[in-house]
Motif scaffolding. Structure first.
Motif, PDB file in Angstrom:
ATOM      1  N   LEU A   6       0.833  -1.195   0.000  1.00  0.00           N
ATOM      2  CA  LEU A   6       0.000   0.000   0.000  1.00  0.00           C
ATOM      3  C   LEU A   6       0.875   1.255   0.000  1.00  0.00           C
ATOM      4  O   LEU A   6       0.653   2.203  -0.760  1.00  0.00           O
ATOM      5  N   MET A   7       1.904   1.213   0.849  1.00  0.00           N
ATOM      6  CA  MET A   7       2.789   2.360   0.990  1.00  0.00           C
ATOM      7  C   MET A   7       3.482   2.650  -0.336  1.00  0.00           C
ATOM      8  O   MET A   7       3.578   3.792  -0.776  1.00  0.00           O
ATOM      9  N   LYS A   8       3.963   1.576  -0.965  1.00  0.00           N
ATOM     10  CA  LYS A   8       4.689   1.751  -2.223  1.00  0.00           C
ATOM     11  C   LYS A   8       3.798   2.368  -3.297  1.00  0.00           C
ATOM     12  O   LYS A   8       4.224   3.253  -4.032  1.00  0.00           O
ATOM     13  N   SER A   9       2.565   1.891  -3.369  1.00  0.00           N
ATOM     14  CA  SER A   9       1.702   2.415  -4.426  1.00  0.00           C
ATOM     15  C   SER A   9       1.352   3.878  -4.158  1.00  0.00           C
ATOM     16  O   SER A   9       1.333   4.701  -5.065  1.00  0.00           O
ATOM     17  N   LYS A  10       1.119   4.212  -2.882  1.00  0.00           N
ATOM     18  CA  LYS A  10       0.809   5.611  -2.548  1.00  0.00           C
ATOM     19  C   LYS A  10       2.021   6.507  -2.779  1.00  0.00           C
ATOM     20  O   LYS A  10       1.890   7.640  -3.262  1.00  0.00           O
ATOM     21  N   CYS A  11       3.191   6.015  -2.420  1.00  0.00           N
ATOM     22  CA  CYS A  11       4.421   6.789  -2.610  1.00  0.00           C
ATOM     23  C   CYS A  11       4.619   7.096  -4.097  1.00  0.00           C
ATOM     24  O   CYS A  11       5.000   8.195  -4.465  1.00  0.00           O
ATOM     25  N   LYS A  12       4.355   6.086  -4.893  1.00  0.00           N
ATOM     26  CA  LYS A  12       4.550   6.231  -6.327  1.00  0.00           C
ATOM     27  C   LYS A  12       3.615   7.321  -6.865  1.00  0.00           C
ATOM     28  O   LYS A  12       4.040   8.193  -7.628  1.00  0.00           O
ATOM     29  N   GLU A  13       2.377   7.276  -6.442  1.00  0.00           N
ATOM     30  CA  GLU A  13       1.408   8.274  -6.882  1.00  0.00           C
ATOM     31  C   GLU A  13       1.851   9.690  -6.526  1.00  0.00           C
ATOM     32  O   GLU A  13       1.596  10.640  -7.251  1.00  0.00           O
ATOM     33  N   LEU A  14       2.506   9.806  -5.360  1.00  0.00           N
ATOM     34  CA  LEU A  14       2.875  11.140  -4.868  1.00  0.00           C
ATOM     35  C   LEU A  14       4.317  11.513  -5.191  1.00  0.00           C
ATOM     36  O   LEU A  14       4.790  12.567  -4.789  1.00  0.00           O
ATOM     37  N   GLY A  15       5.012  10.644  -5.886  1.00  0.00           N
ATOM     38  CA  GLY A  15       6.401  10.929  -6.224  1.00  0.00           C
ATOM     39  C   GLY A  15       7.314  10.968  -5.015  1.00  0.00           C
ATOM     40  O   GLY A  15       8.242  11.778  -4.927  1.00  0.00           O
ATOM     41  N   ILE A  16       7.039  10.086  -4.042  1.00  0.00           N
ATOM     42  CA  ILE A  16       7.883  10.008  -2.846  1.00  0.00           C
ATOM     43  C   ILE A  16       8.802   8.802  -2.993  1.00  0.00           C
ATOM     44  O   ILE A  16       8.349   7.702  -3.321  1.00  0.00           O
ATOM     45  N   SER A  17      10.093   9.031  -2.762  1.00  0.00           N
ATOM     46  CA  SER A  17      11.049   7.947  -2.984  1.00  0.00           C
ATOM     47  C   SER A  17      11.006   6.944  -1.836  1.00  0.00           C
ATOM     48  O   SER A  17      10.690   7.283  -0.694  1.00  0.00           O
ATOM     49  N   ASP A  18      11.344   5.690  -2.138  1.00  0.00           N
ATOM     50  CA  ASP A  18      11.420   4.645  -1.111  1.00  0.00           C
ATOM     51  C   ASP A  18      12.436   5.018  -0.031  1.00  0.00           C
ATOM     52  O   ASP A  18      12.281   4.676   1.126  1.00  0.00           O
ATOM     53  N   GLU A  19      13.463   5.712  -0.480  1.00  0.00           N
ATOM     54  CA  GLU A  19      14.541   6.085   0.438  1.00  0.00           C
ATOM     55  C   GLU A  19      13.997   6.923   1.603  1.00  0.00           C
ATOM     56  O   GLU A  19      14.412   6.783   2.748  1.00  0.00           O
ATOM     57  N   MET A  20      13.019   7.792   1.288  1.00  0.00           N
ATOM     58  CA  MET A  20      12.414   8.632   2.320  1.00  0.00           C
ATOM     59  C   MET A  20      11.720   7.786   3.382  1.00  0.00           C
ATOM     60  O   MET A  20      11.671   8.137   4.558  1.00  0.00           O
ATOM     61  N   MET A  21      11.198   6.643   2.968  1.00  0.00           N
ATOM     62  CA  MET A  21      10.469   5.768   3.886  1.00  0.00           C
ATOM     63  C   MET A  21      11.411   5.063   4.858  1.00  0.00           C
ATOM     64  O   MET A  21      10.991   4.523   5.869  1.00  0.00           O
ATOM     65  N   LYS A  22      12.698   5.069   4.524  1.00  0.00           N
ATOM     66  CA  LYS A  22      13.670   4.410   5.421  1.00  0.00           C
ATOM     67  C   LYS A  22      14.148   5.350   6.504  1.00  0.00           C
ATOM     68  O   LYS A  22      14.840   4.954   7.426  1.00  0.00           O
ATOM     69  N   ARG A  23      13.798   6.609   6.389  1.00  0.00           N
ATOM     70  CA  ARG A  23      14.265   7.584   7.378  1.00  0.00           C
ATOM     71  C   ARG A  23      13.298   7.710   8.545  1.00  0.00           C
ATOM     72  O   ARG A  23      12.194   7.184   8.520  1.00  0.00           O
ATOM     73  N   ALA A  24      13.762   8.427   9.574  1.00  0.00           N
ATOM     74  CA  ALA A  24      12.873   8.696  10.703  1.00  0.00           C
ATOM     75  C   ALA A  24      11.855   9.751  10.275  1.00  0.00           C
ATOM     76  O   ALA A  24      12.108  10.541   9.357  1.00  0.00           O
ATOM     77  N   VAL A  25      10.719   9.785  10.938  1.00  0.00           N
ATOM     78  CA  VAL A  25       9.595  10.640  10.560  1.00  0.00           C
ATOM     79  C   VAL A  25      10.024  12.114  10.442  1.00  0.00           C
ATOM     80  O   VAL A  25      10.431  12.729  11.433  1.00  0.00           O
ATOM     81  N   ASN A  26       9.975  12.610   9.237  1.00  0.00           N
ATOM     82  CA  ASN A  26      10.258  14.023   8.923  1.00  0.00           C
ATOM     83  C   ASN A  26      11.696  14.486   9.200  1.00  0.00           C
ATOM     84  O   ASN A  26      12.028  15.646   8.964  1.00  0.00           O
ATOM     85  N   VAL A  27      12.546  13.583   9.698  1.00  0.00           N
ATOM     86  CA  VAL A  27      13.906  13.993  10.034  1.00  0.00           C
ATOM     87  C   VAL A  27      14.734  14.105   8.762  1.00  0.00           C
ATOM     88  O   VAL A  27      14.828  13.164   7.982  1.00  0.00           O
ATOM     89  N   GLY A  28      15.300  15.279   8.576  1.00  0.00           N
ATOM     90  CA  GLY A  28      16.119  15.511   7.387  1.00  0.00           C
ATOM     91  C   GLY A  28      15.305  15.714   6.117  1.00  0.00           C
ATOM     92  O   GLY A  28      15.846  15.759   5.029  1.00  0.00           O
ATOM     93  N   PHE A  29      13.983  15.826   6.247  1.00  0.00           N
ATOM     94  CA  PHE A  29      13.129  16.069   5.083  1.00  0.00           C
ATOM     95  C   PHE A  29      13.193  17.558   4.724  1.00  0.00           C
ATOM     96  O   PHE A  29      13.230  18.413   5.607  1.00  0.00           O
ATOM     97  N   SER A  30      13.157  17.848   3.432  1.00  0.00           N
ATOM     98  CA  SER A  30      13.058  19.249   3.016  1.00  0.00           C
ATOM     99  C   SER A  30      11.624  19.714   3.279  1.00  0.00           C
ATOM    100  O   SER A  30      10.739  18.898   3.552  1.00  0.00           O
ATOM    101  N   GLY A  31      11.396  21.024   3.154  1.00  0.00           N
ATOM    102  CA  GLY A  31      10.052  21.563   3.372  1.00  0.00           C
ATOM    103  C   GLY A  31       9.027  20.883   2.473  1.00  0.00           C
ATOM    104  O   GLY A  31       7.943  20.504   2.904  1.00  0.00           O
ATOM    105  N   GLY A  32       9.392  20.691   1.225  1.00  0.00           N
ATOM    106  CA  GLY A  32       8.496  20.055   0.259  1.00  0.00           C
ATOM    107  C   GLY A  32       8.236  18.592   0.621  1.00  0.00           C
ATOM    108  O   GLY A  32       7.107  18.109   0.520  1.00  0.00           O
ATOM    109  N   GLU A  33       9.293  17.916   1.037  1.00  0.00           N
ATOM    110  CA  GLU A  33       9.152  16.498   1.409  1.00  0.00           C
ATOM    111  C   GLU A  33       8.226  16.328   2.605  1.00  0.00           C
ATOM    112  O   GLU A  33       7.422  15.404   2.665  1.00  0.00           O
ATOM    113  N   LYS A  34       8.361  17.254   3.552  1.00  0.00           N
ATOM    114  CA  LYS A  34       7.506  17.182   4.743  1.00  0.00           C
ATOM    115  C   LYS A  34       6.037  17.300   4.356  1.00  0.00           C
ATOM    116  O   LYS A  34       5.183  16.570   4.854  1.00  0.00           O
ATOM    117  N   LYS A  35       5.731  18.231   3.459  1.00  0.00           N
ATOM    118  CA  LYS A  35       4.334  18.442   3.071  1.00  0.00           C
ATOM    119  C   LYS A  35       3.823  17.271   2.231  1.00  0.00           C
ATOM    120  O   LYS A  35       2.676  16.861   2.355  1.00  0.00           O
TER     121      LYS A  35
END
Lengths: 422, 249
Positions: free
Chosen positions: B123-152
């Protein structure tokens, strides 16, 4: 522990009887030992008679009141219950092994307590000398690399006082992992002394998982001497005991030596946990890191006293010390005393300490995503501990520690589940 | 579907919301605009149930149930979602752990089956794909090191996974450049549906070029002082808040 009235007249320190309960009969019963061991016991006994047990008047014991515990609880001397498994090839059990001990190990034991004499507070070590009988010797020759860890399980039985002495020597370029499990079943006191000698390039991972009964007392005294380019990694999980002390003294004696002295405390109710660490940089180019995280609930009291002592010769030292604490209740107390004592001029040393509550913003964020408060809190506490747990390089031990932490968090329903002893 | 009636709320004894009324029908997108200090963020926090905000009067009903009596997690289970203006960084909590815990907590509360690790990952992968979120972001801690755009974008991802009935977007445009804003707005638009309502809280009209509202309201001094169609936003952009706020005062 019961007062042994017949000694009272001889005691200078009024609490020595608490430490020396039934020493005469212990000494009379355990005679199958070489003369030097008898002499060491007598020396320990005399020292305790002179000095008693450490009281809160001593700087390093300011927050650790063992005499109060022993006054409250009647304990009798008992032989230690030690179970060994895993890698036991170079292990020998005391007191049998004392009869043909190498001169080097013998003098290592006789010279003890070592290194910290200047503090004048090594009475627990002297007490261990007085009851010197049980324990293990691990003497690994050079160039041995062992995959399997040595597991040592020490069980304290109800209403007993036990003493263990462990001597660990790792030969040049050898690699060993030791995991200690401390499990006591009720009111009891376990006093442990461990001496560790690491040869050139030796590597020791030394893990200690303390899940003693919440009514017990535990005092651990560890002394480590690290040779050139050798590596010592320690991690101590403190979850049990009403009163526990984890005192570690590390001497970085050879250039390029490294030590990591890490741990977590998870205590609640009226539990008290004391961590007192001294790291001495006695050679150049050594690295030392101390990283402790504590989570406390109820009226628990934690103490972290960490010291980095950099001798004049120890140029290019890299010393680091950090203690972070989460206070889950307004009645929990953290005492932190970080110290740096530096006599060399080209060093990198830092220390830090924090104590605070759970991040409310983070808690709200998690809750707003549907995670119930108790679960959200557990998630945040686990994350806090994880930053030290993840530094355990042995994967199996790391997983064990994670499980214990998770279990502790799940069981934390209210803010007071520890019976305590006060 | 959402009925906010005579909502009064205060912080530390200072009244911020002073009788706010708002009704949002199923599938509608409403925008609340207003000057700084009007109570926009307070409205979003009061709806989500943040500590420190005391409701002294009024109600907020979601499908006929007053959510103001619920804990924040219960509101989420009931179908409310707040996209934060400043998403919180949570060191040590991995994104996957976070999403799994949140999703299963909500599913459990809604009486649905919990997802296993594989189901979640899919589910996560399909939603990430729709939103253009990389898998790599999912390996990080919640919002840590995310850019402003990534956070939103991460906020939108959580919304997509939790499938709320009513989503509140609190100043989602703040701190975003135009490209990041488009990506986030596309994500939100993809989630628009008949059964899902949105409340878009914003200071600037810019966001509303990308997320077209059905109705626009002006919040000033703790009340809705004017309501209108999407054109109202354009009018505000041109003339500022001064006229309307002045009228109200």
């Amino acid at each position: 522990m019961s007062a042994v009235t017949k000694f009272t007249a001889r005691y200078k320190a009024d609490n020595a009887d608490l430490a020396l309960s039934e020493w005469d009969s212990f000494n009379a019963e355990h005679t199958q030992v070489p003369d030097w061991v008898s002499a060491l016991r007598k020396r320990g006994f005399d020292k305790v008679i002179q000095q008693g047990l450490p009281t809160t008047k001593l700087e390093r014991f300011k927050y650790f009141n063992l005499p109060a515990y022993l006054k409250k609880n009647e304990l009798i001397y008992a032989k230690a219950d030690i179970v060994l498994d895993g890698f036991t090839e170079y292990v020998r059990v005391l007191p049998e092994a004392l009869n043909d001990l190498s001169e080097e190990l013998k003098s290592t034991i006789i010279l003890s307590p070592v290194g910290e004499d200047k503090y004048g507070d090594m009475m627990l070590w002297d007490t261990a000398n007085a009851y010197f009988n049980d324990g293990v010797i691990l003497d690994v020759p050079a160039d041995k690399s062992v995959d399997k860890p040595l597991n040592i399980t020490i069980t304290g039985h109800g209403n007993t006082a036990t003493t263990t002495r462990n001597i660990i020597r790792i030969g040049d370029h050898s690699e060993v992992t030791i995991v200690e499990y401390h499990i006591s079943s009720n009111v009891s006191w376990h006093n442990n002394v461990t001496q560790i000698l690491l040869g050139k390039g030796a590597r020791l991972k030394h893990y200690r998982i303390q899940e003693n009964n919440k009514n017990s007392a535990y005092t651990g005294n560890t002394h480590v001497q690290i040779g050139q380019n050798a590596y010592y990694e320690a991690f101590t999980l403190t979850k049990g005991s009403a009163l526990s002390r984890n005192q570690v003294h590390v001497e970085l004696q050879g250039a390029g030596a490294e030590c990591f002295v890490n741990g977590i405390n998870m205590i609640s109710g009226k539990q008290q946990g004391d961590t007192t660490i001294t790291v001495e940089h006695q050679a150049p180019n050594c690295i030392s890191k101390q990283n402790y995280r504590s989570v406390m609930d109820g009226q628990a009291v934690c103490t972290f006293q960490g010291k980095v002592h950099v001798h004049e010769i120890a140029q290019k030292t890299d010393g680091y010390q950090l203690s972070n604490t989460l206070l889950l209740s307004p009645t929990a107390t953290m005492n932190t005393k970080p110290e740096l004592e530096i006599y060399a001029d080209d060093v990198k040393c830092s220390h830090g300490a924090t104590a605070g509550n759970l991040d409310k913003e983070a808690l709200f964020y998690l809750q707003s995503r549907g995670i119930p408060e108790a679960e959200a809190r557990a998630l945040l506490i686990k994350a806090f501990l994880e930053e030290v747990i993840e530094q355990i390089t042995d994967e199996a031990v790391r997983e064990q520690v994670e499980l214990i932490a998770e279990k502790w968090l799940i069981l934390r329903t209210g803010d007071n589940d520890g019976e305590g002893w006060l | 579907m959402i009925k906010i009636k005579n909502l009064h709320a205060e912080i530390d004894g200072t009244e911020i919301l002073k009788g706010l009324d708002l009704e949002i029908g199923a599938g509608e997108v409403h925008a609340v605009m207003g000057p700084n200090g009007a109570g926009k963020s307070t409205l979003s926090y009061v709806l989500a149930g943040r500590d420190g905000y005391e409701v002294t009067e009024g109600s907020a009903e979601l499908d006929g149930v007053n959510i103001l009596d619920m804990d924040p997690d219960e509101r989420a289970a009931a179908g409310l979602f707040l996209a934060f203006q400043y998403p919180v960084e949570i060191p040590g909590v991995q994104m996957t752990t976070f999403l799994k815990t949140a999703l299963n907590a909500v599913r459990k509360a809604r009486g649905e089956d919990e997802l296993d690790a594989i189901g979640l990952l899919k589910l996560m992968k399909s939603k990430c794909k729709e939103l253009g979120i990389s898998d790599e972001m999912m390996k990080r801690a919640v919002n840590v090191g995310f850019s402003g755009g990534e956070k939103k974008r991460n906020e939108v991802l959580q919304m997509a996974m939790l499938e709320p009935k009513f989503a509140v977007l609190d100043e989602t445009d703040s701190g975003l450049d135009i490209d990041a804003l488009k990506v986030v707005a596309d994500g939100v638009n993809a989630l628009r549906s008949e059964g899902r309502s949105f409340l878009v809280i914003t200071h600037y009209q810019r966001l509303l070029d990308y997320i077209k509202p059905d109705h626009v309201h002006v919040l000033a001094k703790g009340k809705i002082v004017k309501s209108g169609s999407a054109d109202l936003a354009l009018e505000l952009e041109k003339n500022g808040y001064a006229d309307i706020v002045g009228e109200a005062a």
